[in-house]
Scaffold this motif. Sequence first.
Motif, short mmCIF file in Angstrom:
data_model
loop_
_atom_site.label_atom_id
_atom_site.label_comp_id
_atom_site.label_asym_id
_atom_site.label_seq_id
_atom_site.Cartn_x
_atom_site.Cartn_y
_atom_site.Cartn_z
N ARG A 71 0.83 -1.22 0.00
CA ARG A 71 0.00 0.00 0.00
C ARG A 71 0.86 1.26 0.00
O ARG A 71 0.53 2.25 -0.66
CB ARG A 71 -0.96 -0.01 1.18
CG ARG A 71 -2.12 -1.00 1.01
CD ARG A 71 -3.05 -0.96 2.21
NE ARG A 71 -4.12 -1.92 2.12
CZ ARG A 71 -5.38 -1.64 1.75
NH1 ARG A 71 -5.70 -0.41 1.42
NH2 ARG A 71 -6.29 -2.58 1.71
N GLU A 89 -9.00 3.14 -2.04
CA GLU A 89 -9.18 3.25 -0.60
C GLU A 89 -9.88 2.02 -0.02
O GLU A 89 -10.44 2.07 1.07
CB GLU A 89 -9.96 4.52 -0.27
CG GLU A 89 -9.19 5.77 -0.65
CD GLU A 89 -9.94 7.04 -0.32
OE1 GLU A 89 -10.95 6.99 0.40
OE2 GLU A 89 -9.50 8.09 -0.79
N ALA A 90 -9.86 0.94 -0.75
CA ALA A 90 -10.53 -0.28 -0.32
C ALA A 90 -9.93 -0.78 0.98
O ALA A 90 -8.72 -0.74 1.18
CB ALA A 90 -10.40 -1.35 -1.41
N SER A 91 -10.79 -1.27 1.85
CA SER A 91 -10.31 -1.74 3.14
C SER A 91 -9.70 -3.14 3.07
O SER A 91 -8.75 -3.44 3.78
CB SER A 91 -11.42 -1.69 4.19
OG SER A 91 -12.49 -2.52 3.77
N THR A 92 -10.23 -4.01 2.20
CA THR A 92 -9.65 -5.34 2.11
C THR A 92 -8.58 -5.38 1.03
O THR A 92 -8.64 -4.63 0.05
CB THR A 92 -10.71 -6.42 1.79
OG1 THR A 92 -11.15 -6.25 0.45
CG2 THR A 92 -11.89 -6.35 2.75
N PHE A 96 -8.59 -3.82 -2.80
CA PHE A 96 -7.52 -2.88 -3.12
C PHE A 96 -6.80 -3.30 -4.40
O PHE A 96 -6.65 -2.51 -5.33
CB PHE A 96 -6.53 -2.80 -1.94
CG PHE A 96 -5.37 -1.90 -2.17
CD1 PHE A 96 -5.51 -0.53 -2.06
CD2 PHE A 96 -4.12 -2.42 -2.46
CE1 PHE A 96 -4.43 0.31 -2.26
CE2 PHE A 96 -3.03 -1.60 -2.65
CZ PHE A 96 -3.19 -0.21 -2.56
#
Length: 105
Positions: A71, A89-92, A96
């Motif tokens: 990231r 901005e995906a959390s998983t 992402f």
Amino acid sequence: MPTPTAPLILFDDDHYMYVLRDQAYAEAWWEEPGEFTHGFDALARPLSMTGVPHAVHLTLTGEAPNEAELRRLVAHHYDRHLRRQTPPEASTLAEFVAALPREGR
């Protein structure tokens, strides 16, 4: 060592990111092993590159994922090369990676 999970996310010596559909495509597409600086598979496991120009090979360097480093490098790529865009901005991790722009679709 297991096969890297597609897609592969590679960074060159100018910190440019390439998201390539699978290992075979990445090895055929990448020309100069000396330009490779970092790489990850879709599970954020680090990759190494060996070989000579026009004949490279990618391998996993371990089973432990390094999502934070992936990231960070993606954010650096966007800051440096895609200034008008923001990184996903995906959390998983799966979301992402799926949101990253791919080469050669």
